[in-house]
Design a protein around this motif. Structure first.
Motif, PDB file in Angstrom:
ATOM      1  N   GLY A  16      -3.037   5.837  -3.849  1.00 59.43           N
ATOM      2  CA  GLY A  16      -1.851   6.666  -3.664  1.00 59.43           C
ATOM      3  C   GLY A  16      -0.535   6.018  -4.064  1.00 59.43           C
ATOM      4  O   GLY A  16      -0.402   5.421  -5.136  1.00 59.43           O
ATOM      5  N   ARG A  37      -7.070  -3.319   2.445  1.00 57.23           N
ATOM      6  CA  ARG A  37      -8.353  -3.757   3.000  1.00 57.23           C
ATOM      7  C   ARG A  37      -9.449  -3.771   1.949  1.00 57.23           C
ATOM      8  O   ARG A  37     -10.392  -4.510   2.045  1.00 57.23           O
ATOM      9  CB  ARG A  37      -8.757  -2.834   4.165  1.00 57.23           C
ATOM     10  CG  ARG A  37      -7.835  -2.952   5.360  1.00 57.23           C
ATOM     11  CD  ARG A  37      -7.993  -1.801   6.303  1.00 57.23           C
ATOM     12  NE  ARG A  37      -7.665  -0.531   5.649  1.00 57.23           N
ATOM     13  CZ  ARG A  37      -7.654   0.646   6.250  1.00 57.23           C
ATOM     14  NH1 ARG A  37      -7.974   0.737   7.523  1.00 57.23           N
ATOM     15  NH2 ARG A  37      -7.336   1.734   5.594  1.00 57.23           N
ATOM     16  N   LYS A 160       6.530   7.934  12.601  1.00 61.98           N
ATOM     17  CA  LYS A 160       7.455   7.987  11.462  1.00 61.98           C
ATOM     18  C   LYS A 160       8.914   8.133  11.935  1.00 61.98           C
ATOM     19  O   LYS A 160       9.822   7.610  11.295  1.00 61.98           O
ATOM     20  CB  LYS A 160       7.060   9.123  10.504  1.00 61.98           C
ATOM     21  CG  LYS A 160       5.686   8.915   9.835  1.00 61.98           C
ATOM     22  CD  LYS A 160       5.608   7.640   8.984  1.00 61.98           C
ATOM     23  CE  LYS A 160       4.340   7.589   8.133  1.00 61.98           C
ATOM     24  NZ  LYS A 160       4.243   6.361   7.315  1.00 61.98           N
TER      25      LYS A 160
HETATM   26  P1  NAD Z   1      -3.251   6.849   0.781  1.00 61.98           P
HETATM   27  O1  NAD Z   1      -4.263   7.086   1.841  1.00 61.98           O
HETATM   28  O2  NAD Z   1      -3.637   7.081  -0.629  1.00 61.98           O
HETATM   29  O3  NAD Z   1      -2.623   5.408   0.889  1.00 61.98           O
HETATM   30  C1  NAD Z   1      -2.438   4.741   2.110  1.00 61.98           C
HETATM   31  C2  NAD Z   1      -2.888   3.344   1.903  1.00 61.98           C
HETATM   32  O4  NAD Z   1      -2.701   2.605   3.110  1.00 61.98           O
HETATM   33  C3  NAD Z   1      -4.382   3.293   1.572  1.00 61.98           C
HETATM   34  O5  NAD Z   1      -4.579   2.413   0.503  1.00 61.98           O
HETATM   35  C4  NAD Z   1      -4.997   2.770   2.845  1.00 61.98           C
HETATM   36  O6  NAD Z   1      -6.192   2.080   2.637  1.00 61.98           O
HETATM   37  C5  NAD Z   1      -3.858   1.850   3.320  1.00 61.98           C
HETATM   38  N1  NAD Z   1      -4.026   1.492   4.716  1.00 61.98           N
HETATM   39  C6  NAD Z   1      -4.199   2.299   5.776  1.00 61.98           C
HETATM   40  N2  NAD Z   1      -4.366   1.567   6.887  1.00 61.98           N
HETATM   41  C7  NAD Z   1      -4.306   0.264   6.501  1.00 61.98           C
HETATM   42  C8  NAD Z   1      -4.426  -0.959   7.177  1.00 61.98           C
HETATM   43  N3  NAD Z   1      -4.674  -1.023   8.499  1.00 61.98           N
HETATM   44  N4  NAD Z   1      -4.289  -2.114   6.476  1.00 61.98           N
HETATM   45  C9  NAD Z   1      -4.056  -2.084   5.142  1.00 61.98           C
HETATM   46  N5  NAD Z   1      -3.949  -0.942   4.439  1.00 61.98           N
HETATM   47  C10 NAD Z   1      -4.070   0.209   5.117  1.00 61.98           C
HETATM   48  O7  NAD Z   1      -2.017   7.773   1.176  1.00 61.98           O
HETATM   49  P2  NAD Z   1      -0.509   7.813   0.670  1.00 61.98           P
HETATM   50  O8  NAD Z   1      -0.127   9.227   0.762  1.00 61.98           O
HETATM   51  O9  NAD Z   1      -0.323   7.083  -0.597  1.00 61.98           O
HETATM   52  O10 NAD Z   1       0.217   7.045   1.860  1.00 61.98           O
HETATM   53  C11 NAD Z   1       1.234   6.089   1.652  1.00 61.98           C
HETATM   54  C12 NAD Z   1       2.317   6.274   2.709  1.00 61.98           C
HETATM   55  O11 NAD Z   1       2.976   7.523   2.500  1.00 61.98           O
HETATM   56  C13 NAD Z   1       1.796   6.319   4.138  1.00 61.98           C
HETATM   57  O12 NAD Z   1       2.645   5.551   4.960  1.00 61.98           O
HETATM   58  C14 NAD Z   1       1.902   7.787   4.506  1.00 61.98           C
HETATM   59  O13 NAD Z   1       2.066   7.972   5.883  1.00 61.98           O
HETATM   60  C15 NAD Z   1       3.108   8.194   3.724  1.00 61.98           C
HETATM   61  N6  NAD Z   1       3.233   9.634   3.454  1.00 61.98           N
HETATM   62  C16 NAD Z   1       2.288  10.318   2.746  1.00 61.98           C
HETATM   63  C17 NAD Z   1       2.483  11.666   2.465  1.00 61.98           C
HETATM   64  C18 NAD Z   1       1.512  12.465   1.638  1.00 61.98           C
HETATM   65  O14 NAD Z   1       1.638  13.707   1.594  1.00 61.98           O
HETATM   66  N7  NAD Z   1       0.552  11.853   0.958  1.00 61.98           N
HETATM   67  C19 NAD Z   1       3.633  12.309   2.928  1.00 61.98           C
HETATM   68  C20 NAD Z   1       4.554  11.595   3.651  1.00 61.98           C
HETATM   69  C21 NAD Z   1       4.365  10.260   3.896  1.00 61.98           C
END
Ligand code: NAD
Length: 253
Positions: A16, A37, A160
């Motif tokens: 992501g 991880r 958040k």
């Molecule tokens: P994603 O799931 O693709 O990426 C999140 C990453 O965080 C993954 O690689 C996951 O393995 C890693 N992760 C989770 N727990 C972990 C841990 N304990 N140790 C190490 N790595 C860990 O999703 P994303 O959408 O790219 O999320 C990135 C950020 O954006 C997050 O903080 C999420 O809350 C935020 N976010 C996402 C959205 C959306 O619509 N996708 C919207 C608002 C905010």
């Protein structure tokens, strides 16, 4: 190049936004310590970055483990003698649960990953950045669920909101020491984050109105990466303690 010579840590880099941010930072000349991880995914990211001016260094780490957080900052200091940029991106969603349906386990998991981990990494990074003659930049990836009550479940919403407060506090209190701290609040972005969630039906029904106002579909991780580059580069040198909403207009109506 906007990040030539910079040492950056990006958490949650295996997919992501973290993946897109790592590649864009490496394209702009940074050395990116990519923390996640899943080491196999990080190795793939390293291969993808091979022809870029900067580089990606995979570092296995779980941000819910305090020792791993200490290790990632120590890694930057031991191997590169400094840390210029810290991006707290790793995060997990809750199940959209209402407060009465939120288990202790869900609360602990979400708060630990989304709020305690950034707090711990910032606490450890600040003294390192203070020693840096050019200071440092911290970027936290929050969410529009950090601004409104009806976009996620209780645990995620609280985590958040807390993260935005942490960013503002750090941005304000270190503004005299050349350390900036900002937040991005993404709207809906096409990533894997919803993949492993069993949605709580009652919570989903309650947040449905908040979701309805979304226009223009979901964004891409690359769109968030571009906003991240702006906030960690000197282009935003006078910007700290702010919240950049990147949601395609969702919250503007
Ligand atoms: P994603 O799931 O693709 O990426 C999140 C990453 O965080 C993954 O690689 C996951 O393995 C890693 N992760 C989770 N727990 C972990 C841990 N304990 N140790 C190490 N790595 C860990 O999703 P994303 O959408 O790219 O999320 C990135 C950020 O954006 C997050 O903080 C999420 O809350 C935020 N976010 C996402 C959205 C959306 O619509 N996708 C919207 C608002 C905010």
């Amino acid at each position: 190049m906007k990040l030539e010579g910079k040492i950056a840590i990006v958490t949650g880099a295996s997919s992501g936004m973290g993946h897109a941010i790592s590649l864009l930072f490496a394209k702009e000349g940074a050395t990116v310590i990519a923390v996640a991880r899943r080491l196999d995914r990080l190795e793939k990211l390293k291969t993808e970055s091979q022809n870029l001016p900067g580089k990606v260094i995979p570092l296995k780490g779980d941000v819910s483990d305090k020792q791993d957080i200490e290790n990632m900052i120590d890694y930057a200091v031991l191997n590169h003698s400094k840390l210029d940029i810290l991006v707290n991106n790793a995060g997990i969603m809750d199940d959209l649960g209402l407060v009465e349906d939120t288990t202790d386990d869900m609360w602990d998991k979400v708060l630990t990953t989304n709020l305690t981990a950034p707090f711990l990494s910032i606490r450890k990074a600040i003294p390192v950045m203070k020693k840096n003659k050019n200071g440092g930049v911290i970027l936290n990836i929050a969410s529009i669920a950090g601004l409104f009550g009806g976009r996620a479940g209780t645990a995620y919403t609280v985590s958040k909101h807390g993260l935005i407060g942490l960013s503002k506090n750090v941005g304000y209190t270190y503004s005299d020491e050349k350390i900036r701290c900002n937040t991005i609040c993404p709207g809906a972005i096409n990533t894997e984050i919803m993949n492993n969630i069993q949605v709580n039906a009652r919570g989903q029904a309650k947040t449905a109105d908040g979701m309805k106002s979304m226009h223009g579909g979901a964004g891409t991780p690359e769109e968030i990466a571009k906003a991240a580059l702006f906030l960690v580069s000197d282009d935003s040198k006078f910007i700290t303690g702010i919240n950049l909403i990147v949601d395609g207009g969702w919250t503007s109506c």
